[in-house]
Design an enzyme around this catalytic site. Structure first.
Site, PDB file in Angstrom:
ATOM      1  N   THR A 173       8.483 -17.022   2.141  1.00 46.99           N
ATOM      2  CA  THR A 173       8.235 -18.187   2.993  1.00 46.99           C
ATOM      3  C   THR A 173       7.289 -19.194   2.349  1.00 46.99           C
ATOM      4  OG1 THR A 173       8.575 -16.866   4.952  1.00 46.99           O
ATOM      5  CG2 THR A 173       7.286 -18.842   5.258  1.00 46.99           C
TER       6      THR A 173
ATOM      7  N   ASP B  75       6.931  -9.878   3.795  1.00 47.90           N
ATOM      8  CA  ASP B  75       7.589  -8.687   4.355  1.00 47.90           C
ATOM      9  C   ASP B  75       7.381  -7.423   3.521  1.00 47.90           C
ATOM     10  OD1 ASP B  75       8.461 -10.176   6.455  1.00 47.90           O
ATOM     11  OD2 ASP B  75      10.521 -10.403   5.762  1.00 47.90           O
TER      12      ASP B  75
END
Ligand code: ASP
Length: 345
Positions: free
Chosen positions: A15, A92
């Site tokens: 991201t 993640d």
């Protein structure tokens, strides 16, 4: 005058590297050369920053051992040229990458700081800017010629955490990572306050990079009602040498004869079972309850206070080094690079 430090920033994806496309508003990966456009303040830091973008930038859900080998190789090839490294990574699987790099980079004596963000860099409220600037400052922090944080660490929100003690615990909050069994390495406020007694001591040996990782690793997470068929299929399947048993509380498992029988069969079949708690803090103490004493008696190996992420990394690493049997069990049980216990390296 203090020396101007140099940092290699390695962009892997995630991201943090996303910006809104000017044409249709969708999120697209940022061109690394445009970084100064998004964070102009970087140009004013008293640090020289070079960028290295991985050939294939990924969502970190696609992370795998091949990518880790490439990443470790980049650090190895640039180790002498730079004073520190920052890895921009999706949040993640950041805890897995941080864990595995801590095993792969033996005798590390420079900072390798992973950071990322919950909101893309190209969004107004992005946490990426702050995280990146903090990571650069930490990776370039030296006392004379000694790096202040000579280890693999995760810098997120207002904390620096030991990489192999970290788990992602929140999919939304900026404060997304936890180190449940080890103190923070630094608190980031008006000043960056390093917790020096928790940080690894500098290593005076040469860096040694280990690139053999084995994929013969699995996890069985226990839950009330787990069937014997499922347990058997998972524990006895071919091609897996170490199974991480994610147990309850301080390392407890069902005490029924079916379950016990399968565990004992798996061990007789040559599998190594590594007992790691499902809790985010605390330690496996096999033998404290009857429900864990049986595991101890059968030869299940204690993971003490290791995270699941570090357990996977350690299992891949030790199998990759060729360890088997008793030697493998005894290596698993002892701290290798600060991943267990009080953090000794
Ligand atoms: N899915 C993204 C990744 O891990 C999420 C993030 O970067 O935070 O690559």
């Amino acid at each position: 005058m203090t020396k101007k430090r140099s940092i290699l920033m390695i962009y892997t994806g995630g991201t943090i590297g996303m910006v809104k496309s000017e044409t249709d508003g969708t999120l697209i990966p940022l061109e690394m050369n445009n970084l100064y456009h998004y964070i102009p303040i970087l140009e004013r830091l008293p640090v020289s920053i070079d960028m290295h973008s991985m050939e294939k930038v990924i969502d970190s859900s696609d992370m795998d051992p091949e990518f880790w080998k490439e990443l470790a190789g980049i650090i190895e090839n640039n180790y002498l040229q730079y004073d520190g490294f920052v890895i921009l990574h999706g949040s993640d699987t950041m805890a897995y990458t941080a864990s595995v790099l801590s095993f792969m980079l033996e005798n590390l004596n420079k900072s390798v700081i992973l950071t990322g963000s919950q909101l893309p860099l190209g969004m107004i409220r992005s946490d990426g800017r702050e995280n990146m600037i903090n990571a650069i400052e930490i990776a370039s922090a030296y006392d004379d010629d000694t790096p202040i944080v000579p280890e693999v660490a995760v810098c997120f929100e207002n904390k620096l955490l030991r990489g192999n003690r970290t788990s992602k615990v929140n999919a939304e909050n900026f404060d997304a990572f936890l180190s449940g069994n080890y103190p923070v390495l630094a608190e980031i406020g008006v000043n960056i306050r390093f917790n020096r007694s928790a940080i690894a001591r500098p290593s005076f040996k040469n860096l040694k990079v280990h690139k053999n990782l084995s994929g013969r690793v699995g996890i069985l997470k226990l839950f009330p009602g787990i069937t014997k068929e499922f347990t058997r299929n998972l524990l006895l399947q071919e091609g897996i040498d170490i199974v991480i048993l994610e147990t309850f509380g301080s390392g407890n498992a069902p005490s029924g004869s079916d379950f016990v029988q399968i565990i004992s069969e798996a061990i007789k079949n040559g599998k190594t079972l590594f007992n790691v708690t499902q809790c985010k803090g605390g330690v496996v103490e096999m033998g404290k309850y009857a429900a864990s004493k049986q595991l101890l008696d059968m030869g299940v190996v204690s993971g003490h206070d290791i995270t699941t992420e570090a357990a996977i990394a350690k299992a891949m690493f030790l199998l990759g080094q060729g360890f088997t049997g008793q030697q493998l069990a005894s290596k698993l049980e002892k701290p290798l690079c600060g991943e267990m216990g009080r953090g000794e390296k």
